[in-house]
Design a protein around this motif. Structure first.
Motif, PDB file in Angstrom:
ATOM      1  N   LEU A 144       0.811  -1.212   0.000  1.00  0.00           N
ATOM      2  CA  LEU A 144       0.000   0.000   0.000  1.00  0.00           C
ATOM      3  C   LEU A 144       0.844   1.262   0.000  1.00  0.00           C
ATOM      4  O   LEU A 144       0.533   2.240  -0.683  1.00  0.00           O
ATOM      5  CB  LEU A 144      -0.920   0.011   1.226  1.00  0.00           C
ATOM      6  N   ILE A 145       1.909   1.271   0.795  1.00  0.00           N
ATOM      7  CA  ILE A 145       2.674   2.494   1.019  1.00  0.00           C
ATOM      8  C   ILE A 145       4.042   2.449   0.364  1.00  0.00           C
ATOM      9  O   ILE A 145       4.399   3.311  -0.448  1.00  0.00           O
ATOM     10  CB  ILE A 145       2.825   2.757   2.530  1.00  0.00           C
ATOM     11  N   PHE A 146       4.831   1.429   0.688  1.00  0.00           N
ATOM     12  CA  PHE A 146       6.236   1.435   0.282  1.00  0.00           C
ATOM     13  C   PHE A 146       6.410   1.297  -1.225  1.00  0.00           C
ATOM     14  O   PHE A 146       7.244   1.980  -1.829  1.00  0.00           O
ATOM     15  CB  PHE A 146       6.991   0.315   0.993  1.00  0.00           C
ATOM     16  N   GLN A 147       5.654   0.407  -1.862  1.00  0.00           N
ATOM     17  CA  GLN A 147       5.849   0.177  -3.292  1.00  0.00           C
ATOM     18  C   GLN A 147       5.529   1.407  -4.145  1.00  0.00           C
ATOM     19  O   GLN A 147       6.335   1.773  -5.009  1.00  0.00           O
ATOM     20  CB  GLN A 147       5.012  -1.022  -3.744  1.00  0.00           C
ATOM     21  N   PRO A 148       4.375   2.094  -3.942  1.00  0.00           N
ATOM     22  CA  PRO A 148       4.142   3.305  -4.744  1.00  0.00           C
ATOM     23  C   PRO A 148       5.197   4.382  -4.525  1.00  0.00           C
ATOM     24  O   PRO A 148       5.623   5.048  -5.469  1.00  0.00           O
ATOM     25  CB  PRO A 148       2.760   3.780  -4.275  1.00  0.00           C
ATOM     26  N   VAL A 149       5.625   4.556  -3.270  1.00  0.00           N
ATOM     27  CA  VAL A 149       6.646   5.559  -2.978  1.00  0.00           C
ATOM     28  C   VAL A 149       7.962   5.200  -3.642  1.00  0.00           C
ATOM     29  O   VAL A 149       8.624   6.039  -4.267  1.00  0.00           O
ATOM     30  CB  VAL A 149       6.820   5.714  -1.456  1.00  0.00           C
ATOM     31  N   GLU A 150       8.359   3.922  -3.539  1.00  0.00           N
ATOM     32  CA  GLU A 150       9.624   3.492  -4.124  1.00  0.00           C
ATOM     33  C   GLU A 150       9.619   3.663  -5.640  1.00  0.00           C
ATOM     34  O   GLU A 150      10.582   4.186  -6.229  1.00  0.00           O
ATOM     35  CB  GLU A 150       9.881   2.021  -3.766  1.00  0.00           C
ATOM     36  N   GLU A 151       8.547   3.236  -6.307  1.00  0.00           N
ATOM     37  CA  GLU A 151       8.483   3.339  -7.764  1.00  0.00           C
ATOM     38  C   GLU A 151       8.494   4.792  -8.223  1.00  0.00           C
ATOM     39  O   GLU A 151       9.192   5.159  -9.179  1.00  0.00           O
ATOM     40  CB  GLU A 151       7.227   2.625  -8.284  1.00  0.00           C
ATOM     41  N   SER A 152       7.747   5.642  -7.533  1.00  0.00           N
ATOM     42  CA  SER A 152       7.639   7.034  -7.957  1.00  0.00           C
ATOM     43  C   SER A 152       8.928   7.803  -7.724  1.00  0.00           C
ATOM     44  O   SER A 152       9.375   8.567  -8.588  1.00  0.00           O
ATOM     45  CB  SER A 152       6.483   7.712  -7.212  1.00  0.00           C
ATOM     46  N   PHE A 153       9.564   7.598  -6.572  1.00  0.00           N
ATOM     47  CA  PHE A 153      10.772   8.361  -6.273  1.00  0.00           C
ATOM     48  C   PHE A 153      12.005   7.760  -6.947  1.00  0.00           C
ATOM     49  O   PHE A 153      13.027   8.437  -7.059  1.00  0.00           O
ATOM     50  CB  PHE A 153      10.952   8.492  -4.768  1.00  0.00           C
ATOM     51  N   TYR A 154      11.938   6.516  -7.411  1.00  0.00           N
ATOM     52  CA  TYR A 154      12.998   6.018  -8.290  1.00  0.00           C
ATOM     53  C   TYR A 154      13.037   6.853  -9.571  1.00  0.00           C
ATOM     54  O   TYR A 154      14.110   7.231 -10.056  1.00  0.00           O
ATOM     55  CB  TYR A 154      12.777   4.540  -8.625  1.00  0.00           C
ATOM     56  N   ILE A 155      11.860   7.145 -10.106  1.00  0.00           N
ATOM     57  CA  ILE A 155      11.787   7.996 -11.299  1.00  0.00           C
ATOM     58  C   ILE A 155      12.333   9.388 -10.990  1.00  0.00           C
ATOM     59  O   ILE A 155      13.061   9.981 -11.792  1.00  0.00           O
ATOM     60  CB  ILE A 155      10.339   8.074 -11.803  1.00  0.00           C
TER      61      ILE A 155
END
Length: 541
Positions: free
Chosen positions: A291-302
């Motif tokens: 819910l939290i970590f995956q969207p943040v990780e994917e978005s801030f990798y970009i």
């Protein structure tokens, strides 16, 4: 585009992804709790471990490296070459699905057809669903690079909800179909996901006004298809070489990510029923991570990939961009640490109650509570590692990625051996302990890279891993109070005692969050300005 504009787009993508995923995850959470009451542990084990492993392995090996290489490319690239490279995921996916399908049918233990019917059909349809999903890869990469805030999350949310509703309907009305139910639902999910992207880009590119407003590198749908001309190479060889580097890494990372399922599948350390219980607890424990970590990780990798120049020292880059990246990294580390600690402290005292509410006696008795408590610790490590790797993979040079592959190889080997030994010694909880060990090693590798990267600059983003004494004391006090509350109030005293136990946890959580609000003003400002709900509402309207 400046670093702060990129940061705003990345934060917008992460926060919208967070809110929408909370909605559809809650819906699927309720539907899955309903489905569990109509299934045997053996069917859950086959679907969630054996068949899902076939699907995830095919998808990961066919596309992970391509995604990472193409997302970090230059905005001035020849996009037709990038799309050509991405379409190679389809034949690669066909190859892996055929090879792995043969292994699943011929080399692995086949379940009893009286207990788990239609296993062969399940293998074929799960492999086919992986190939179908790869057809949407060029659309997915283009949407991510353009930072289309709502497309990805809406497409995935809609597809998962439709899949869950279809599964629940078939389980309720046609339970004798066995694996047919989950195989058809999986194929329906991937087809719906790809159609969402195709329909969106078809409508976007078909509108002249939308095309003018968007700075898209394509003007019509045929530009997204493979193309061959004599004036240039079929693919960008720099991207292709980077893809190969990431492919070697992704193969090893897949072993680390799905290692316990590989050990279960190939070494038969647990029966199908125990595999089912472990996977349910694993999915429940990782709910917050998804819910939290995956969207943040994917978005801030970009964000990091766009702001920082890959493989270039921090002192040689634009200092404003380096400073913004350091501030964002510090805040993300702090957010990951606080979230992970909260889950670990409160999850330990409420694991048994959560399992009883979610799945009944099948989960709350036996090894279920111990598994979930162990997983709460793993979530803390998972949160920190997600942030460190999101930065390191965006900043590493090709040579550093290759060197990191050797570390991943050692981790993969040690993980498999450790999983087997610990599982033989302490049962299914051994998988989680092995995951914690390897995640800890990966965190150390990431922290070393970050420290070295910013070593000659005035920025110290690793300060995000420091907590003030007052907040540490609040966590320790909450752990003690909720632990005592569980002993006296949960879970054999009836619902009045359970509700009192929940009230104690709510009080401790409120106290801890209040102290965090007072002591972590810098993080609160970051959350309000970049991930805030009110800011999100304005930006996504």
């Amino acid at each position: 585009m400046g670093s702060r504009e990129v940061l705003g787009q990345a934060a917008r993508l992460a926060s919208s992804g967070l809110l929408l995923q909370v909605l559809f995850r809650l819906i699927t959470f309720v539907l899955n709790a309903f489905i569990l009451r109509f299934l045997s542990k053996e069917i859950v084990g086959i679907v969630n471990v054996r068949l899902t492993l076939l699907y995830s392995t095919t998808i990961f090996l066919a596309r992970e490296a391509f995604r990472r290489a193409c997302l970090s490319g230059s905005p001035q690239r020849d996009w037709s070459q990038t799309f050509n490279l991405l379409w190679l995921t389809v034949p690669l996916g066909v190859f892996w699905s055929l090879l792995l399908g043969w292994v699943w049918l011929q080399l692995l233990e086949v379940p009893d057809p009286n207990v788990v019917p239609h296993y062969g059909t399940g293998v074929v349809l799960f492999g086919l669903s992986a190939v179908v999903e790869l057809l949407g890869e060029p659309f997915w990469v283009l949407a991510q690079v353009q930072m289309f805030v709502k497309l990805k999350v809406i497409a995935e949310s809609l597809s998962v909800i439709l899949k869950s509703v279809l599964t629940a309907f078939l389980v309720l009305w046609l339970p004798h179909w066995g694996l047919y139910i989950f195989s058809l639902a999986q194929l329906f999910y991937t087809a719906a996901l790809v159609l969402c992207y195709v329909i969106y880009f078809t409508k976007l590119l078909g509108s002249s006004e939308s095309t003018k407003e968007q700075t898209l590198p394509v003007s019509r749908m045929t530009d997204l298809l493979p193309s061959l001309t004599r004036s240039r190479a079929f693919v960008n060889w720099k991207e292709a070489k980077l893809t190969w580097s990431f492919f070697k890494q992704s193969f090893l990372k897949q072993i680390l990510t799905e290692g316990e399922r590989y050990v279960m599948t190939f070494l038969n350390v647990l029966n199908f029923g125990d595999q089912g219980v472990y996977d349910i607890v694993n999915n429940l424990g990782s709910l917050v991570a998804r819910l939290i970590f995956q969207p943040v990780e994917e978005s801030f990798y970009i964000f990091f990939a766009k702001v920082l120049e890959r493989g270039k020292d921090a002192t040689l880059q634009k200092q404003e961009d380096v400073a913004v990246a350091a501030a964002v990294l510090e805040s993300l580390l702090k957010l990951a640490l606080l979230t992970g600690l909260t889950i670990t402290i409160f999850g330990f005292a409420y694991s048994q109650l959560a399992l009883e509410i979610y799945g009944g006696a099948m989960l709350s008795s036996g090894s279920g509570p111990v598994l979930l408590r162990s997983y709460c610790l793993y979530v803390l490590l998972l949160a920190i590692n997600g942030v460190t790797e999101c930065f390191t993979f965006a900043a590493m040079s090709k040579e550093e990625v290759d060197r990191y592959n050797f570390t991943m190889l050692a981790l993969s080997s040690s993980f498999l051996v450790l999983s087997y030994l610990l599982t033989r010694w302490c049962g299914s909880v051994g998988f989680i302990l092995a995951n914690c060990f390897n995640m800890g090693i990966r965190i150390v590798q990431g922290l070393r890279f970050i420290h070295r990267y910013y070593g000659r600059s005035p920025h110290r983003p690793l300060a995000g891993l420091y907590l003030p004494p007052a907040l540490l004391g609040a966590f320790a006090l909450s752990a003690g109070i909720t632990g005592v509350s569980e002993v006296f109030l949960c879970c054999e005293q009836g619902w009045p005692a359970r509700l009192a136990h929940i009230a104690v946890g709510a009080f401790c959580l409120g106290m801890t969050l209040g102290i965090a609000f007072l002591t972590e003003t810098k993080l609160i400002h970051f959350v309000r300005t970049q991930l805030g709900v009110f800011r999100l509402a304005d930006k996504t309207s």
